[in-house]
Structures are given as C-alpha cells and as structure tokens.
Write an enzyme that holds these catalytic residues in place. Structure first.
Site, PDB file in Angstrom:
ATOM      1  N   SER B  40     -10.277  42.159  17.362  1.00  0.00           N
ATOM      2  CA  SER B  40     -10.624  40.627  17.552  1.00  0.00           C
ATOM      3  C   SER B  40     -11.888  40.091  17.220  1.00  0.00           C
ATOM      4  CB  SER B  40     -10.280  39.785  18.850  1.00  0.00           C
ATOM      5  OG  SER B  40      -8.191  39.494  19.562  1.00  0.00           O
ATOM      6  N   GLU B  61     -15.938  40.765  32.709  1.00  0.00           N
ATOM      7  CA  GLU B  61     -16.940  39.410  32.019  1.00  0.00           C
ATOM      8  C   GLU B  61     -17.898  40.306  32.063  1.00  0.00           C
ATOM      9  OE1 GLU B  61     -13.929  39.069  32.047  1.00  0.00           O
ATOM     10  OE2 GLU B  61     -13.208  39.639  30.165  1.00  0.00           O
ATOM     11  N   ASP B 120      -1.842  30.580  21.681  1.00  0.00           N
ATOM     12  CA  ASP B 120      -2.638  31.236  23.380  1.00  0.00           C
ATOM     13  C   ASP B 120      -2.317  30.197  23.738  1.00  0.00           C
ATOM     14  OD1 ASP B 120      -1.878  34.085  22.497  1.00  0.00           O
ATOM     15  OD2 ASP B 120      -3.943  34.848  22.644  1.00  0.00           O
ATOM     16  N   ARG B 170     -11.193  32.294  15.397  1.00  0.00           N
ATOM     17  CA  ARG B 170      -9.916  32.930  15.110  1.00  0.00           C
ATOM     18  C   ARG B 170      -9.363  32.869  13.142  1.00  0.00           C
ATOM     19  NH1 ARG B 170      -4.437  32.419  16.971  1.00  0.00           N
ATOM     20  NH2 ARG B 170      -3.668  34.270  15.806  1.00  0.00           N
TER      21      ARG B 170
END
Lengths: 285, 318
Positions: B40, B61, B120, B170
C-alpha cells in the site's frame, strides 16, 4: 569499581534522592531508591561510557562507540539525575533545581533542555523499550558492538506497547539489548498483583523469545555479577531480560514494604529520619 | 485562468514510493519502517534495492514510532510508514513524547488519508490528522497534491532536520506538477493569479481548486489559486499578500473543518487582516463506505463546492 565503593556511591545517591524530592515537595522516591543499586552499577561499573581519555565522561547524543541507557519508567528521574551528576555528566549542584522552573532537571526526563545524559523523553509509560530497540537497531546498522540497556517498571508491563516491543526485539535478533524490569510489585494504586496481575513476567518474556535472568536488585554483588552475565550472553541472537527483584524505598526503613512512597515526598521530620539512615559519603550537593 | 494539463492520473502514494526509491539510491542514512502495509505504501523498490535498510515492524505502530525515534540517535533518517489513521491518532502519544517533544528526526509518512481511502469506510478514513499533528510544537505537516509533488516532498524532507508528518493518499489524481519542480517546505505555490478571490487548497483538493478556477473564469471571475502543500509552518506571507489583493478567501481540503487548513488560514486572517472566508472541508462528521468519487461528492469536497463558496465570499465583501 569495587563493591564497597559502589555502596558508597549508592548511599550518596539515596541521600540525593530524598533531598531532591523533599526540596520540591514532589517526585517519586520509592522506585528511585529501589533502582539505585542498578543505576550505580551500570554507570560506575558495567557500562562502557565515552570519556575524554581520563575517567571524565563526555556526553554524545548519538551514543556511538559506547553503551547506552534508557529509562522507560521516567518517573524515577531522581535516581537517574543523581547518578548522572555523580558520574560527572553535569554539576552535582544542579540537583537542587530538580522540578523547579527553568531547570534542566524536568519532573520526567526530557531532551528539550539539553541535560547531558538524556537521549529521549520518557514519562508516558511503555515507550522506552521501543526507543531502546531503535537505538540497538541503529548500532547493528552502524556495526557498533556496544550494548543498549533499558530499565522499565513492573507496573509499566501493563502497557500494550511493551509487548509490541517485546515481540519485535527477539524477532529482529537485537542481541545487543538488555532489558531490566524493576520487579518491586508495587504501583500507584497498590500491589501490582491486585491492580492488574502481570502473572509470571519471566515466563512471558521467555515465551516472546528472550533469555531471562533473575537478580536481587538491592544486592550490589548480585547486580554486578548478573549484569556481567547479561553482557556475556549478548551477541548470540537473543536479547536478555533481567527480572530485578527490588524493594521500593530500599535504604529508608519507613519507605519500604509499601507503595505509599511511590510518588510522595518526605516532610522535614521524615527527611531527617531518612538521612540518618544514609551515610553522606561523597558530600551532599 | 492559466491552463494546467496532465498526461496521466497517478496516486500520490506512488509518488512517495518513487521518492523513497530515489532516496534509497542517494542517501545511505535513510531507513524505511512499515507496519505490515508495504504494498500500500509502494515501498517495493526501496525494499528490493535496500533490504538491510528496511525494518518490518508488523501490526505494532506504537513500537514502530519508538523504534524510529531510537534509530535517529545514530544519525539514521527513519521514514515510518503506514496508513494515516494508524500513523497519527493511533500513536499520538508516542509521536508527542518520543518524536516531537524529544525533537527526533523522524519522518512519519502516511497513505490513505481522508475520504478517498474509499470502501474501507470511516474506521480508516482519518480526517483529523492534520489538526492533531499541527498542534504538536516543532512538527512540520505536509500534504502534497499529486504524484510529482509527493515524490519531491519525500526527497526534500530527508534533507530537513526535524520531525515531519507527510500525508498522501490512495486514489489516482491528475499529475500536473512539473517533474523537476523542487519542493520547498513551507513555501506556498501560486498556481493562478487573480484579483477576485483567493482559493487556498491542499492535497487532492488542489486539482479541484484548479477546476473551480476554470468554472469561475467562465463567469468572468479570476480566482487566485494557491497550493498550500505545507500546513505547518504555514506560508502566512503568501496568504496575507493574496487576501490583501482579493479581499476574500476559500479554503479546500480533505479533512475536518476543525483543525484543518481552513482553521490555520482563519487564524492568520483574523489576527492580521480580517476578510470574508469560507471553507470546503468535512463538517464535523465521520465518513463512510463508498467510492472515492461518491464520497467527495456526498461530502462536498468538489470543484462545484469551491465555486459556490467563492461566489458567496465575493458577495460578502461588497
């Protein structure tokens, strides 16, 4: 340094701790007293530190070519500040400024004021092991074989980020990292077993892929010996975690066997009673 | 209205990947970290060419941010990458203490920011990150508009000493920034000069602002269109210089109105040169599932919205 000399330093550091928190009527004496023997051993015996060629230390933020120490449980800053000052990183007189306005000795360790010896801020718990992992990784990339030490609290093991780092470090084979957990069984709200039981930390770290050692953190001989053992265990693909049994408030009888002195400063009478139990070996600041 | 053309539509995240590939070849201190999203983030080339300088952190993270902070000590330049949601709100305390307060040279580079993440849905559509990041003392916040600008920004931040939050996305969008344009942190880019209204846009909304400029020109209105790719430090001089000329302004961004570019511009104007202002942004709402185009339409992040608000602020100055 021989053990009896380390003991002298430790006694003075404990005096500094109670005087610092008394001086500003705030701070965390309990854990600081419990971890005094570890920090004295690290800075006066175990760690290879950058010097000017004599025994005088020189602070270099990069930590290149020397061992590094990270304090994850930043609230026990009094012990770190005292040990750093006594080791020569900054004037001992500066300990009198602890937690006061315009001081380099913030309530929790910070880099913004450029205090020699501090490489990253800590205080919000659970973050130090990750920073130490990054430092250890950096040493690997730079082909620097020195060690990275990280002290954490046992209450701090309740933070989720600790377990992210605990998985990362063995997976990445950071065998130049030595973690120490101050296992005093106490946290602000009471005994750790009651507040949120960590269960068997040694078993957990072993399951995550660490080599686990145990030591009595208030027995200087045991501390020096175990740290040497941990150092020797490095370089074999597996990081080391030392479960360090300590007594919160060690060295001051009325501060021991309770969590009451986690974050409470002594009053004038209590200060006198505490100092009566701790020899002034190197001269008060 | 100056004409802007493009040969193809490309995603800004691929601009980041191209920038990282170049940095991998030119700067041996650059290290990439990722939390299980390498495809991604378009890190494939960097990883293939520099396997020893890539650190896979897994879905962890908080640890990634701490590791990045620790890596800076030895002079390495860590680029910590993930989705914008997981590189901001999920790790805000880690960024605050270990990176910003500690003054560490960490580059937090995040993709899939905003509504255009698409299907999403709202769990992943961060619309608050600019606000969170610009609140941190010492943090630089950058939101480039297209592939070429994202590539250039990626290269530029490696040479800048200090924490940076680089936000991109994106979907494919028109790639109109000249490929050889040097990215100057904190320096707004005037895309079109005009006397009637200032349009300050960032990220994906920059192209929408150019489209709005064409529509306004059809009505005889010349808009001054400025690309605010750096939200912090904000180019206050460019904003004031423009509004002193036009007397009114519209901001446009793929972010909440609270805490976004609009907030920053409003602060500059109200403190220095009060003027009619309106904002194209998400108005105190979470997003939802849908295609990027459907979502931008539904939440009013379009050229048409910019035109409507431009006409309204022009009316208010009379």
């Amino acid at each position: 340094m021989k053990t009896d000399e380390l003991k002298k330093v430790a006694s003075q550091v404990r005096r500094d701790i109670v005087r610092m928190v008394h001086g500003v009527a705030s701070g965390h004496p309990g854990g600081s007293l419990g971890c005094t023997d570890l920090l004295v051993s690290l800075y006066f015996q175990t760690m290879k530190l950058k010097t000017d060629g004599t025994d005088s230390v020189v602070f270099d933020m990069s930590g290149t070519g020397e061992d590094m120490f990270f304090l994850s449980n930043g609230h026990i800053s009094p012990v770190l500040y005292s040990v750093l000052a006594r080791r020569g990183y900054f004037p001992v007189s500066e300990l009198a400024t602890f937690r006061k306005l315009d001081s380099r000795l913030q309530g929790h360790p910070a880099t913004a004021e450029h205090l020699p010896g501090i490489r990253i801020a800590s205080g919000s718990l659970g973050q130090g092991l990750s920073a130490a992992a990054g430092a250890a990784y950096g040493k690997k990339i730079r082909n620097d074989s020195h060690r990275v030490y990280c002290l954490m609290g046992d209450g701090e093991q309740q933070e989720g980020q600790i377990w992210e780092a605990a998985a990362f470090i063995p997976h990445r084979k950071l065998d130049n990292l030595i973690a120490v957990i101050d296992f005093n069984g106490q946290q602000i709200d009471g005994p750790t077993d009651v507040v949120l039981n960590n269960r068997d930390l040694g078993v957990k770290y072993e399951a995550f892929g660490w080599k686990v050692l145990h030591m009595d953190g208030n027995d200087l001989d045991d501390v020096v010996t175990t740290l040497a053992k941990a150092h020797a265990a490095g370089g074999k693909g597996v990081p080391v975690c030392i479960i360090m049994k300590t007594e919160m408030g060690q060295g001051v009888d009325f501060m021991m066997h309770t969590h009451k002195w986690h974050g409470t400063a002594p009053n004038n009478e209590q200060l006198t009673a505490a100092l009566a139990q701790l020899d002034e070996t190197l001269g008060d600041y | 209205m100056k004409t802007y053309t493009f040969t193809e539509k490309k995603d800004t995240r691929s601009g980041f990947g191209a920038g990282m590939a170049e940095l991998g070849r030119t700067n041996s201190d650059v290290v990439a970290l990722c939390a299980d999203l390498v495809a991604s983030l378009k890190l494939d080339t960097f990883i293939k060419e520099n396997p020893d300088r890539f650190i896979q952190c897994g879905i962890a993270e908080a640890n990634m941010i701490g590791v990045a902070a620790g890596l800076t000590l030895s002079g390495l330049i860590p680029f910590a990458t993930t989705f914008a949601n997981f590189g901001s709100s999920r790790v805000y305390d880690q960024i605050r203490q270990a990176v910003a307060y500690s003054g560490k040279n960490v580059k937090i580079c995040v993709s899939h920011a905003g509504l255009t993440l698409g299907e999403d849905g709202a769990t992943h559509q961060i619309l608050e990150d600019i606000g969170m990041m610009k609140s941190l003392p010492g943090m630089t916040v950058i939101n480039p508009c297209d592939f070429n600008q994202t590539r250039a920004a990626t290269i530029a931040i490696a040479d800048y000493e200090g924490p940076v939050y680089l936000r991109f996305g994106r979907p494919v969008v028109p790639n109109f920034t000249p490929a050889d344009q040097i990215f100057e942190i904190g320096k707004a880019i005037v895309l079109n000069e005009g006397p009637d209204v200032s349009i300050f846009a960032t990220g994906h909304l920059v192209w929408q602002a150019l489209e709005a400029g064409k529509l306004l020109a059809e009505q005889g209105i010349e808009a001054e269109i400025i690309n605010i790719h750096t939200i912090k430090p904000l180019d206050k001089e460019a904003i004031l210089q423009s509004v002193r000329k036009t007397g009114c302004a519209v901001t446009a961004e793929e972010h909440q109105m609270n805490g976004g570019l609009g907030d920053s511009v409003a602060q500059v104007l109200s403190l220095n040169y009060p003027a009619p202002l309106d904002m194209v942004a998400v108005n105190d709402s979470f997003g939802e599932s849908g295609t990027p185009e459907q979502l931008m339409e539904k939440y009013g992040l379009t050229a048409a919205s910019i035109v409507a608000k431009a006409l309204a602020v022009i009316q208010r100055k009379k």
